[in-house]
Design a protein around this motif. Sequence first.
Motif, mmCIF file in Angstrom:
data_model
loop_
_atom_site.group_PDB
_atom_site.id
_atom_site.type_symbol
_atom_site.label_atom_id
_atom_site.label_comp_id
_atom_site.label_asym_id
_atom_site.label_seq_id
_atom_site.Cartn_x
_atom_site.Cartn_y
_atom_site.Cartn_z
ATOM 1 N N ARG A 175 0.847 -1.190 0.000
ATOM 2 C CA ARG A 175 0.000 0.000 0.000
ATOM 3 C C ARG A 175 0.883 1.240 0.000
ATOM 4 O O ARG A 175 1.957 1.237 0.586
ATOM 5 C CB ARG A 175 -0.849 -0.040 1.264
ATOM 6 C CG ARG A 175 -1.830 1.089 1.424
ATOM 7 C CD ARG A 175 -2.670 0.824 2.667
ATOM 8 N NE ARG A 175 -3.700 1.840 2.829
ATOM 9 C CZ ARG A 175 -3.551 2.908 3.597
ATOM 10 N NH1 ARG A 175 -2.431 3.109 4.264
ATOM 11 N NH2 ARG A 175 -4.536 3.790 3.706
ATOM 12 N N ASP A 176 0.382 2.294 -0.630
ATOM 13 C CA ASP A 176 1.101 3.563 -0.659
ATOM 14 C C ASP A 176 1.449 3.989 0.775
ATOM 15 O O ASP A 176 0.560 4.306 1.562
ATOM 16 C CB ASP A 176 0.202 4.612 -1.327
ATOM 17 C CG ASP A 176 0.859 5.979 -1.383
ATOM 18 O OD1 ASP A 176 1.939 6.154 -0.775
ATOM 19 O OD2 ASP A 176 0.282 6.861 -2.034
ATOM 20 N N PRO A 177 2.743 3.988 1.147
ATOM 21 C CA PRO A 177 3.117 4.258 2.543
ATOM 22 C C PRO A 177 2.856 5.701 2.975
ATOM 23 O O PRO A 177 2.774 5.977 4.173
ATOM 24 C CB PRO A 177 4.617 3.940 2.586
ATOM 25 C CG PRO A 177 5.068 3.992 1.172
ATOM 26 C CD PRO A 177 3.887 3.710 0.298
ATOM 27 N N SER A 178 2.686 6.611 2.028
ATOM 28 C CA SER A 178 2.467 8.016 2.394
ATOM 29 C C SER A 178 1.123 8.223 3.088
ATOM 30 O O SER A 178 0.880 9.254 3.695
ATOM 31 C CB SER A 178 2.575 8.911 1.162
ATOM 32 O OG SER A 178 1.448 8.733 0.327
ATOM 33 N N LEU A 179 0.236 7.235 2.998
ATOM 34 C CA LEU A 179 -1.075 7.371 3.630
ATOM 35 C C LEU A 179 -1.056 7.012 5.112
ATOM 36 O O LEU A 179 -2.049 7.192 5.806
ATOM 37 C CB LEU A 179 -2.105 6.505 2.893
ATOM 38 C CG LEU A 179 -2.457 7.019 1.494
ATOM 39 C CD1 LEU A 179 -3.166 5.943 0.690
ATOM 40 C CD2 LEU A 179 -3.311 8.266 1.578
ATOM 41 N N GLY A 180 0.068 6.493 5.605
ATOM 42 C CA GLY A 180 0.159 6.218 7.035
ATOM 43 C C GLY A 180 -0.410 4.860 7.415
ATOM 44 O O GLY A 180 -0.922 4.127 6.586
#
Length: 145
Positions: free
Chosen positions: A134-139
């Motif tokens: 998953r896109d890690p920038s979303l936390g």
Amino acid sequence: MRLEHGHCFCGAIEATFEGDPFWICFDHDDDCRRAIGSPLTIWIGYQAAQVNFRRGEPATFSKTRGIVRSFCGTCGTSIGYVDEGLPNEVYICVGFMHAPERFAPEAHGYWELRLPYIVMNDGLPRIETYTRARDPSLGTPRERE
Ligand SMILES: [Zn+2]
């Protein structure tokens, strides 16, 4: 082709699912626990194009950044969620399915957040956090308020 059906408790929302899901996992994450009101759940992952709502329109709610949850606005049955970090994927709650017995999970997600009295001896992989890339920038749930 495989065709599965799902509906909410009151029947206002019905959906069909074409083909096999690409992923099925237990989820022990505390956001989902609170949203659903269940100690854990099983999510069934489909590509968005496989999911067709045939009756009714799910209500939606978002508290966690990137996540939109859906439910029946009449009876409150949890239907699923979509995640901005996982484009074109739809995760359906196993309890929404007409034949939940046909969706055996392949792994445990967010094993680190499981409740202490949950005991599993199913031999499935236990993944401490997200089971999907998953896109890690979303936390993560740990970083949220
Ligand atoms: Zn309903």
